[in-house]
Structure formats: C-alpha cells, structure tokens
Design an enzyme around this catalytic site. Structure first.
Site, PDB file in Angstrom:
ATOM      1  N   ARG A 176      -6.530   8.018   7.868  1.00 42.46           N
ATOM      2  CA  ARG A 176      -7.302   7.300   6.845  1.00 42.46           C
ATOM      3  C   ARG A 176      -7.580   5.894   7.370  1.00 42.46           C
ATOM      4  O   ARG A 176      -6.640   5.167   7.705  1.00 42.46           O
ATOM      5  CB  ARG A 176      -6.527   7.198   5.519  1.00 42.46           C
ATOM      6  CG  ARG A 176      -6.267   8.518   4.828  1.00 42.46           C
ATOM      7  CD  ARG A 176      -5.699   8.284   3.435  1.00 42.46           C
ATOM      8  NE  ARG A 176      -5.138   9.485   2.869  1.00 42.46           N
ATOM      9  CZ  ARG A 176      -5.834  10.436   2.246  1.00 42.46           C
ATOM     10  NH1 ARG A 176      -7.140  10.307   2.147  1.00 42.46           N
ATOM     11  NH2 ARG A 176      -5.234  11.499   1.737  1.00 42.46           N
ATOM     12  N   HIS A 233      -1.551  14.849  10.939  1.00 46.02           N
ATOM     13  CA  HIS A 233      -1.117  13.843   9.977  1.00 46.02           C
ATOM     14  C   HIS A 233      -0.217  12.785  10.607  1.00 46.02           C
ATOM     15  O   HIS A 233       0.099  11.785   9.984  1.00 46.02           O
ATOM     16  CB  HIS A 233      -0.381  14.543   8.822  1.00 46.02           C
ATOM     17  CG  HIS A 233      -0.131  13.684   7.636  1.00 46.02           C
ATOM     18  ND1 HIS A 233       1.143  13.307   7.234  1.00 46.02           N
ATOM     19  CD2 HIS A 233      -0.978  13.112   6.736  1.00 46.02           C
ATOM     20  CE1 HIS A 233       1.068  12.560   6.152  1.00 46.02           C
ATOM     21  NE2 HIS A 233      -0.202  12.420   5.825  1.00 46.02           N
ATOM     22  N   TYR A 237       1.182  -0.382   0.519  1.00 47.71           N
ATOM     23  CA  TYR A 237       2.013   0.791   0.793  1.00 47.71           C
ATOM     24  C   TYR A 237       3.216   0.355   1.625  1.00 47.71           C
ATOM     25  O   TYR A 237       3.055  -0.237   2.697  1.00 47.71           O
ATOM     26  CB  TYR A 237       1.244   1.845   1.577  1.00 47.71           C
ATOM     27  CG  TYR A 237       0.205   2.617   0.800  1.00 47.71           C
ATOM     28  CD1 TYR A 237      -0.367   2.114  -0.366  1.00 47.71           C
ATOM     29  CD2 TYR A 237      -0.218   3.869   1.238  1.00 47.71           C
ATOM     30  CE1 TYR A 237      -1.323   2.820  -1.061  1.00 47.71           C
ATOM     31  CE2 TYR A 237      -1.183   4.589   0.551  1.00 47.71           C
ATOM     32  CZ  TYR A 237      -1.727   4.066  -0.599  1.00 47.71           C
ATOM     33  OH  TYR A 237      -2.684   4.770  -1.282  1.00 47.71           O
ATOM     34  N   ARG A 254       9.898   9.655  -4.224  1.00 48.55           N
ATOM     35  CA  ARG A 254       8.930   8.954  -5.068  1.00 48.55           C
ATOM     36  C   ARG A 254       8.252   9.892  -6.066  1.00 48.55           C
ATOM     37  O   ARG A 254       8.136   9.588  -7.235  1.00 48.55           O
ATOM     38  CB  ARG A 254       7.851   8.290  -4.212  1.00 48.55           C
ATOM     39  CG  ARG A 254       6.896   7.424  -5.030  1.00 48.55           C
ATOM     40  CD  ARG A 254       5.689   7.010  -4.213  1.00 48.55           C
ATOM     41  NE  ARG A 254       4.669   8.039  -4.169  1.00 48.55           N
ATOM     42  CZ  ARG A 254       3.851   8.249  -3.148  1.00 48.55           C
ATOM     43  NH1 ARG A 254       3.955   7.528  -2.068  1.00 48.55           N
ATOM     44  NH2 ARG A 254       2.934   9.192  -3.195  1.00 48.55           N
ATOM     45  N   HIS A 302       6.003   4.709   0.433  1.00 41.78           N
ATOM     46  CA  HIS A 302       5.235   5.664   1.223  1.00 41.78           C
ATOM     47  C   HIS A 302       5.982   6.165   2.457  1.00 41.78           C
ATOM     48  O   HIS A 302       5.593   7.166   3.061  1.00 41.78           O
ATOM     49  CB  HIS A 302       3.912   5.007   1.649  1.00 41.78           C
ATOM     50  CG  HIS A 302       2.914   5.939   2.232  1.00 41.78           C
ATOM     51  ND1 HIS A 302       2.605   5.965   3.581  1.00 41.78           N
ATOM     52  CD2 HIS A 302       2.141   6.896   1.663  1.00 41.78           C
ATOM     53  CE1 HIS A 302       1.680   6.877   3.811  1.00 41.78           C
ATOM     54  NE2 HIS A 302       1.376   7.459   2.662  1.00 41.78           N
TER      55      HIS A 302
END
Length: 893
Positions: free
Chosen positions: A580, A640, A673, A769, A797
């Site tokens: 991202r 990822h 984050y 979380r 995160h």
C-alpha cells in the site's frame, strides 16, 4: 509449481472436503477431516524440510489428502478403498497414469504393516503418525477409542486402552531425521506420562477427544472489536474531537465489513449445501445475528451522537445545525451557495417499475416522494437525488459570530432547497439511503490475462457489485421501503435501519481548525539523531541493528535513508515490495530518482491490496516506464511481506542492507499505525532477504532460509514447531511461555496448538487488536490463556511472536496475522531479532503493552470488552503513552 498443478491441488482439496462432509460417518472421531488436513500439512512440511522437488511434493500432497477417504466405505482395508477413490478421481482430472500410480502407491504405504521403501513413503508414514509426538496425543487417542467402540460395537476400557497406547508408542518409530528431531522428544514425554499413569494406577481422566474445541465466530468477534472502537467514542476521558474521530473510524470499519465480509457470506450462501458444509461456511442465520448486533451498536452510536457529542460540540462553540435551525442570514447564504456550487452536481432519477435506477457503491442519496402541486394532481412518485459529497464536501461552513464555528451537513442544504429542485411539486417525504456493494475482487471470473489486467477489470466491476447492505433512515415509511426493496432487488437480510445521516466516516474530515483543547495532546514523532541520517545510517548499521517504531519515531528515518541510497553513487541495486502506497508516495518518487541515476531497481507491486489497487497499478506503470523491473501479483497468492534490500559497493565488494517491517511503505499511515521495523546489515539476514526477492522474481527458485520464516512454505510449520518446543519445555518442568501480538487470531490449527500449550502449563499471553477466535479461560482447555485488546490513539498494527525458550527468548516480527489466508495464501515473512539489544528493546515495549490497564480490554468468554481493573497500589499504565516516553528517554541518552 505450475498453475495447472495448483489448480489440481485446489480441486483435490475441495473434493476431499466434500467427500468428508457427504460420506464420512459422524462416529469417525479420529479419522476425520481435521486429521486428514493435519497429515497433509505435516507431509508437505517434512517434504519441504527434506528439500524434496516440486514434483515429489505435488504427489505427496495428493496422496496425503486421499489417504483416509476409504474409511467412508470400509474400516478394515480402507487403504485399498482410498487408493481406488483416488484413482477414479484423478483419472477424470487429466493426471498421467504414472502420477496416479505414484499417488496410489503412497496411499498404500500408509498401512501399519507396510515396510517402507524410499523417501516419500517414509515421509507419508511419519506424517500419518506424527500425533505420536505431539501434545494432544491422548486427546486424539481418546477420539480413536470412541471411534473403535462404534465400529466394533464393544466397549474398550480406559486402562486396557492405556496399555494399547503404551504398546503402540513403544513399537512406533519415525523414519525421517526431521520427524525424529521434530516429534521424537514429545513422543518420549507422552510415553513416560502413560507409563507413570499405569504404574501409579491413576484412574484415567475423562478426555475430550479434541475434535470439538470451542471458537468464537470470526465475524461476531470482529463486531466485538468494532464495539471497542465505539467505546473510545463513548469515553468522556478522551478529548471531544477525538471521540468524534472514533465515531468516524467505527463507521468506516463497519462499512468495509459489510462490503467485504458480509458480501462474501452472501456469495458463499449461494453455494450448494454440500459445498458449504465442506468449506465450513457459517449458517444462513449468521447474517441475521450480524445485523442484529450491528443494529444494536448503531442505535447506541446514534444516541451518542445526538444526545452527547452534538451538544458537547455546541457547548464548545462548534455547532452542526439542521436546516430548520438556521437564522435568516445563514439560510440566505445557503440558498445562494446551493444554486452556485451544489445544484450543478445534482441528478434525479425516477423510481418506478421497469426503471430501477443504479445506486453507486457507498454514495449518498435521497429518496423523495413527490406530488404535483396543480389542482389536477397526478399519482405520487418516488425520485432519487444524489448527494454529491465527493464533489462538494460533506460539511459547509456557515456565517457565524466570532469565535464560533457553525457547520451544516450537505444533506441538509439539499433538503432546504428541495422545493427549488422540484418546482411544481410538493415534497411529501425525503429520506437518506446508502447502498454498500460487494467489494471483493472476482479474479476467478476471468480466465485469461495476467493478474494485473484481471485487477483492472475487477476494479471496473466493483462499482456494480452485488448489494451487501442497504442502509435507510429509520423514519422512512414502510411503503417506501417496500417499493425500494422490490425495485432494487434487495433481500430482506440486506436491509439495515439507520438514522437521518449515513456515512459518518466523513466526520474524519470535519472542517474544524484550532481547538487544541479538544484534541489529543500531540506526541511529536521522535527525530533520528544526526548520526542516523543520510549516509550516517550506513555507518551505524555497520556496527549494530536499528529498530524503528513508527509513529512514535519518525518514519523519515527510512524514507530519508532510502532517498540518500537512491542518490548514492555507491548503491547499485534496490529491491522493494509495495503493498500500500500513497498517491504522492515519497518512497516511489525516491525509486524514480534511483532509476534516473542509473541504478537497478526491482519492485514487486501487489495489485490485490484491497481498496489500494488503483494507486498501486498507477505507480507500477510509472516505475516500469522509468526502467524499473516491476513484478506483479501471483494468481491466488498475495505478496504481503514488507522488505527492502539495498546493495552498496564498499571497498570493492557488495554489502547488503535490509529493511524488514510489519507495516507498509506508506508515509501517511506511518503517522497513525503503530509498527516496528528492523534495519540491518547482518550478513545472514540480508542474504536470506535476497533469497526471498530471488523467489519473488522466479517462483521456481526455492529460497534457502534458516532464520526467516516465509509463508506459504514453512511459516505455519515453524510456528507449530516453536509452540511444540514450549509444550516440551513445560512438560519437562521448565518455565515456558508464549507472548503473541497480532491483529487477528483466527487459524484453528494454531489455536488448537495454543490450547494444547495451555493444558500442559505454558503461560500464553495474547494481545489481539481485532478478530480473536480463541476463547480464553475455559477450564481444561484454555485456563492458562489471557488475552487483551488495545484500542487507543494509534492503530495497533504490528505483529510479534515471542517464545520463552528456557529464558533465551526467540523474538520474531512479521506482517503476518495468524489467519489461514496469511499462512497459506500469502507471501509473508517473519524475521527474528538476532541483535541482543534490539531483542531486549522490543521485549520491553511488549511488556509495556501487556501491562496496559487504561486502554486494554479483556477478551473473555462473554466478549464483554471490560477494561482491566487498576489494582490498588499499581500504577496506571497507558501503553502507547508509556512507549512514547520510554523511547523519548532512550533517544535522549
């Protein structure tokens, strides 16, 4: 592995799941689907550890999948039946006769009396008997006892069965060196425990066969997490504008949940019943439960907004007025503003049979009921009006006295001027609606083209996805709702009652400046010292590893270093994974500068990053045109992991530097984050990072990894191994513990491992979380497991895994949650902290988080989200603030 082989494996997995769902008797308490999947995972893990070739792994996985299917047809001689089932199935799948013969041969090699020949037969036998060397041996053995009682129609006493188990373990032997090392120690512990029980004539305890472990439903667990976000909006100890921010986050979360998860449940619900059973898809009523829970939360949300937050804002000089609360000057101003800025963007569409207007995903609309004002009145009609918040903005400033902020929702400006829009008509009613559509990417619907092009096509489809949630004003008359439901083809399950306004995520853009007293006290990001800026960081990394903790510490430490590297004439190559990135990405612009400087740049762009696909594609195109080697997603597999590798020539040789992170290369999210990243020149780690990049460029290359744990190859099996080591240590009387921090804990196989660990005395601490499917505190199952969730200023995160290992803690950071998708369908990397100082630093931060008694909620069996109680005499610890102060003190030394 070639795509055709991957398709064969996927189809085989589904076929076997269907077979067990349709054919396997319910009394099969041991030889069930869980056993088959466990044997399959273990066989592949052993094969990979022994570095078997892809062809051998392919055949091995197929054989393991089918090896127990024959139990549905016969108990004695089931192997022959399993072999026949496999032969019949694979003959229809285009598998060559030679491959089928190899699969059948391996299935027949699972017979207890079979004399193993060759490596593959050793592997599959070890996988099939791996439970002999695992902590749940007795639980699974109890399942086998119950199974045999049903099959033979005879009761088997507990003590005679104890002797059978002892005889089995004494006779059993693992064949491969891997299995001996991996499962041998626990097998010896199991055997010793059984001998002790027999010698003391201890009455065998009643055991759960382990096939019905309890779990929270993942979707209801997610709603419990979003309730924790709503709690922050309720908390009067939070500054007022921060409470409003949490309302916006809650709304955004829920919207995405419906677009993605609930839409997926709808799609899965359309599968055949047998397929749904095979895939363990939740029942139809789950969506009703989700809607019920969400509605209760939204009612609390609405009451909080109307009765608490709006009045509090007004008391602090910030008024959000309705159209009937305006003074004459404000109304006059808005009518002019509407005519000039809003009316040009308005569109209307009649709502009538045969002409159902298309409603765009997540866009706001009014449904108005009109009646002609002339004497000869025509029939009433419904008209749809768009609310153009993307073009105009959701809030409009009003003329106000000095020191006051007066705002109005765009919705109410349109309400005010509806008579101008519908001249000659009377507006009988006007109600807001919003439709959330399925946001998943249907890659499997496209059978040609590479992943990049499939994503481009899927992005165009997203706007026309199936309805997932139809949100409407609670004041809307039933006849209007019925008409809309009929015309738009909306199912009853998709309808959710809301309030006068929708899309409260727009509160994130509430145009209120100043008012510092209504906001969190700022924690300025800690700047790197002069020695760690620019080229200086290369020198620092030559001496030690560096941990970076954004947003407490400035992410610019990395971006500035990368920019320096991209301009440094000594740097020759840069490789990076992008999941991202921002529209104006500093990282991507630095890479463009590197290309202009003549450096080799390799970029792996993940174009399946949900909701960021378009930005990623644009940057990929730009980098490719500038000369970068750009690699795109693999089908069925997301990349990822967050890695960057810089190769620099120093004194005539190439030195590698690596960045390994838990968060994205995204300078915007790095401000909110909470993540960790390791910057290192460690030769062992940088060599393995290079191996990962070589694999990403050519999947035929099998990375040679010792310290990095990579999914989907060995991450799952190595995590199981690390848990088993703690189980072994606890069984031998040593202190044992696991501290796990993740966003989501969903994978049942790993949850079962944590349950096994808790049963033998391993202290298990969880900081989760979001989704947590593990249920803590159940006697005999999870009584040794504690779990908390922290929701605070920053989004938690980071993922961290800590294993006690007799006081020599093994500490890993990763981008991977403990979910099936991360472990089996993504390229993930967990990396160890080898530098003792870095390891100590992270452990200190994790212990601070565990000690939180201000923002931590307890995850309990009731999902009540209670805050931890502050024990008298114990200091209050707000972990995020404590971490900030801790790092600030460290930086000042």
């Amino acid at each position: 592995m070639r795509r055709s082989e991957q398709e064969i494996l996927e189809k085989a997995h589904l076929y076997v799941r269907r077979w067990f769902a349709q054919r396997m008797p319910v009394h099969m308490r041991f030889h069930d689907l869980d056993h088959t999947l466990s044997v399959t995972r273990t066989a592949v893990a052993i094969g990979r550890a022994m570095r078997l070739g892809s062809e051998d792994l392919f055949v091995l996985e197929l054989a393991a999948l089918f090896h127990d299917t024959g139990y549905a047809l016969a108990y004695a001689g089931h192997e022959s039946r399993s072999a026949g089932i496999a032969r019949d199935y694979f003959s229809t799948q285009g598998l060559s006769g030679r491959r089928i013969d190899r699969v059948v041969g391996l299935i027949m090699a699972t017979r207890l009396e079979h004399r193993v020949r060759g490596t593959l037969q050793k592997v599959i036998q070890d996988a099939d008997s791996a439970k002999a060397g695992q902590a749940d041996f007795e639980q699974r053995s109890e399942g086998l006892r119950q199974e045999l009682e049903q099959v033979n129609g005879e009761r088997i006493g507990k003590r005679p069965w104890l002797r059978v188990n002892i005889a089995y373990l004494e006779k059993h032997a693992f064949h491969t060196a891997f299995a001996k090392a991996r499962y041998g120690p626990q097998k010896r512990i199991n055997l010793k425990r059984l001998h002790e029980r027999l010698a003391t004539k201890e009455k065998p305890k009643q055991l759960d066969p382990g096939t019905s472990y309890p779990y929270f439903d993942r979707d209801l667990s997610w709603l419990s997490f979003n309730e924790r976000v709503l709690q922050e909006a309720r908390d009067p100890k939070n500054p007022l504008l921060e409470r409003v921010k949490f309302l916006a986050i809650y709304s955004s979360n829920l919207d995405e949940f419906y677009r993605v998860r609930v839409a997926s449940l709808h799609a899965l619900g359309r599968l055949k019943r047998t397929d749904r059973a095979a895939l363990d898809i939740p029942p139809d009523k789950l969506i009703d439960r989700i809607n019920h829970e969400a509605l209760a939360q939204q009612q609390a949300f609405g009451a909080l907004w109307r009765e608490t937050l709006l009045p509090a804002l007004a008391r602090n000089g910030i008024r959000i007025l309705r159209e009937d609360e305006l003074n004459k000057d404000q109304e006059h101003y808005l009518r002019g503003y509407h005519a000039k800025h809003i009316a040009p963007h308005l569109n209307t569409a009649g709502v009538r049979p045969g002409n159902a207007p298309f409603i765009e995903d997540r866009k706001l609309y009014f449904v108005c009921r009109l009646q002609a004002s002339a004497k000869n009145k025509v029939k009433e009609r419904l008209v749809l009006v768009n609310i153009p918040s993307a073009e105009v903005g959701r809030f409009i400033h009003l003329p106000a006295s000095k020191g006051r902020v007066d705002l109005v929702f765009l919705d109410d400006v349109i309400r005010l001027c509806l008579n101008d829009l519908f001249k000659g008509h009377v507006v009988l009613e006007c109600h807001a609606i919003k439709l959330s559509r399925d946001a998943e990417l249907y890659l499997d619907e496209e059978f040609v083209g590479n992943v990049k092009e499939k994503v481009r096509k899927s992005l165009r489809k997203r706007r026309t996805g199936s309805p997932a949630r139809f949100l409407h004003d609670a004041a809307m008359p039933k006849k209007t709702l019925r008409a809309l439901r009929s015309l738009l083809g909306i199912e009853k399950q998709d309808i959710v009652t809301g309030g006068r306004y929708h899309h409260f995520s727009d509160l994130l853009t509430l145009p209120v400046k100043a008012h510092a007293n209504l906001r969190d006290h700022p924690w300025p990001a800690l700047k790197p010292s002069g020695s760690m800026t620019g080229k200086g960081l290369f020198q620092v990394l030559g001496q030690r590893d560096v941990l970076l903790h954004p947003p407490y510490q400035d992410f610019a430490l990395f971006t500035d270093w990368l920019d320096t590297a991209c301009r440094d004439p000594e740097v020759e190559r840069i490789s990076i994974t992008l999941y991202r990135v921002t529209e104006q990405s500093v990282v991507c612009n630095a890479l463009l500068e590197a290309l202009r400087s003549g450096k080799q740049v390799t970029v792996f762009v993940e174009v399946q990053a949900r909701f960021d696909e378009d930005i990623n594609l644009r940057w990929g195109d730009q980098l490719e045109k500038a000369g970068a080697r750009v690699l795109y997603s693999y089908e069925g597999l997301k990349v990822h992991c967050k890695l960057c590798l810089i190769e620099r020539r120093e004194r005539g040789r190439i030195i590698r530097y690596a960045f390994l992170g838990t968060g994205n290369f995204n300078e915007r999210t790095a401000r909110t984050y909470a993540d960790h990243a390791l910057l290192t020149r460690n030769v062992v780690l940088t060599k393995e990072v290079n191996e990962v990049f070589t694999h990403l460029a050519d999947r035929r290359h099998r990375p040679d990894l010792v310290h990095l744990l990579m999914a989907p190859t060995e991450l799952r099996s190595r995590l199981e191994q690390l848990i088993d080591k703690e189980i072994e240590n606890a069984s031998l009387g040593y202190e044992a513990g696991i501290l796990l921090k993740v966003n989501s804990l969903e994978d049942r196989a790993l949850i079962n491992k944590l349950y096994d660990a808790a049963r033998v005395g391993v202290r298990v601490r969880l900081i989760v979380r979001g989704i947590c499917c593990l249920i803590p505190g159940i006697p005999g199952v999870s009584h040794g497991i504690e779990a908390i969730s922290i929701v605070d200023r920053y989004l938690e995160h980071a993922r961290a895994y800590v294993f006690h290992d007799r006081g020599n803690a093994r500490v890993y950071l990763s981008s991977a949650d403990w979910m099936g998708r991360n472990l089996d369908r993504r390229v993930e990397v967990a990396f160890p902290l080898l530098d003792p100082a870095a390891r100590k630093e992270l452990l200190e931060l994790l212990e601070l988080q565990w000690s939180d008694n201000v923002k931590a909620r307890i995850i309990d069996q009731e999902q009540s989200n209670l805050r931890r109680r502050v024990v008298r005499g114990t200091p209050r610890v707000r972990a995020q603030h404590a971490i900030y102060l801790h790092l600030r003190r460290k930086d000042r030394k």
